[in-house]
Design a protein around this motif. Structure first.
Motif, mmCIF file in Angstrom:
data_model
loop_
_atom_site.group_PDB
_atom_site.id
_atom_site.type_symbol
_atom_site.label_atom_id
_atom_site.label_comp_id
_atom_site.label_asym_id
_atom_site.label_seq_id
_atom_site.Cartn_x
_atom_site.Cartn_y
_atom_site.Cartn_z
ATOM 1 N N THR A 1 -2.728 0.264 -4.283
ATOM 2 C CA THR A 1 -3.266 1.384 -3.323
ATOM 3 C C THR A 1 -3.646 2.196 -2.347
ATOM 4 O OG1 THR A 1 -5.205 1.321 -5.492
ATOM 5 C CG2 THR A 1 -5.932 2.681 -3.979
ATOM 6 N N GLN A 2 -3.958 1.280 -0.787
ATOM 7 C CA GLN A 2 -3.915 1.749 -0.294
ATOM 8 C C GLN A 2 -2.542 2.115 0.352
ATOM 9 O OE1 GLN A 2 -6.642 1.970 2.476
ATOM 10 N NE2 GLN A 2 -7.583 1.841 0.452
ATOM 11 N N SER B 1 -4.244 -5.027 -6.435
ATOM 12 C CA SER B 1 -4.883 -3.878 -6.192
ATOM 13 C C SER B 1 -5.050 -2.506 -5.563
ATOM 14 C CB SER B 1 -6.180 -3.534 -7.556
ATOM 15 O OG SER B 1 -6.250 -2.298 -7.490
ATOM 16 N N TRP B 2 -5.885 -3.474 -5.139
ATOM 17 C CA TRP B 2 -6.901 -3.278 -2.877
ATOM 18 C C TRP B 2 -5.563 -2.249 -2.536
ATOM 19 C CZ3 TRP B 2 -5.758 -3.934 1.778
ATOM 20 C CH2 TRP B 2 -6.362 -3.422 2.211
ATOM 21 N N LEU B 3 -4.476 -3.522 -2.088
ATOM 22 C CA LEU B 3 -3.664 -3.581 -1.001
ATOM 23 C C LEU B 3 -2.398 -2.395 -1.608
ATOM 24 C CD1 LEU B 3 -1.474 -6.492 0.444
ATOM 25 C CD2 LEU B 3 -0.110 -4.450 -0.634
ATOM 26 N N ASP C 1 -7.507 -8.101 -8.008
ATOM 27 C CA ASP C 1 -8.010 -7.368 -6.492
ATOM 28 C C ASP C 1 -7.374 -6.835 -5.479
ATOM 29 O OD1 ASP C 1 -10.006 -7.129 -9.208
ATOM 30 O OD2 ASP C 1 -11.267 -8.471 -8.472
ATOM 31 N N ASP C 2 -7.217 -8.516 -5.186
ATOM 32 C CA ASP C 2 -6.593 -8.039 -3.880
ATOM 33 C C ASP C 2 -5.414 -6.974 -3.667
ATOM 34 O OD1 ASP C 2 -8.660 -8.776 -2.403
ATOM 35 O OD2 ASP C 2 -7.609 -10.431 -1.763
ATOM 36 N N ARG D 1 -5.317 -9.183 3.016
ATOM 37 C CA ARG D 1 -4.585 -8.413 2.481
ATOM 38 C C ARG D 1 -3.730 -7.374 3.668
ATOM 39 N NH1 ARG D 1 -9.653 -5.825 -0.871
ATOM 40 N NH2 ARG D 1 -10.950 -4.826 1.067
#
Length: 82
Positions: A54-55, A50-52, A47-48, A2
């Motif tokens: 967001t970042q 979503s994290w990506l 989840d990954d 990610r």
């Protein structure tokens, strides 16, 4: 993975802002990188992703405020894409 995709996504945005200055070979490489990103992104867990996302959005806000453009290669957000 990610983190690698996050960095690639950032590079794609920056490269898109300078696409008119790229050679044909560089444009082809850009398209290949975009295809690679899209393929790998679909393989990430929710989840990954979503994290990506967001970042990336946090980075994009900073990038746009520093570049003075909208991310579509214009200067000052006066492009016809709005």
């Amino acid at each position: 993975m990610r983190l690698e995709l996050l960095e690639l996504r950032k590079e794609l945005v920056v490269a898109r802002d300078f696409v008119d200055e790229l050679t044909e070979e560089e444009k082809e490489e850009l398209e290949e990188a975009k295809t690679y990103y899209e393929t790998q992104y679909t393989k990430l867990s929710d989840d990954d992703k979503s994290w990506l996302d967001t970042q990336f959005n946090e980075w994009l806000e900073i990038y746009l405020s520093e570049s003075g453009g909208c991310g579509s290669g214009c200067s000052g957000c006066s492009c016809p894409s709005h």
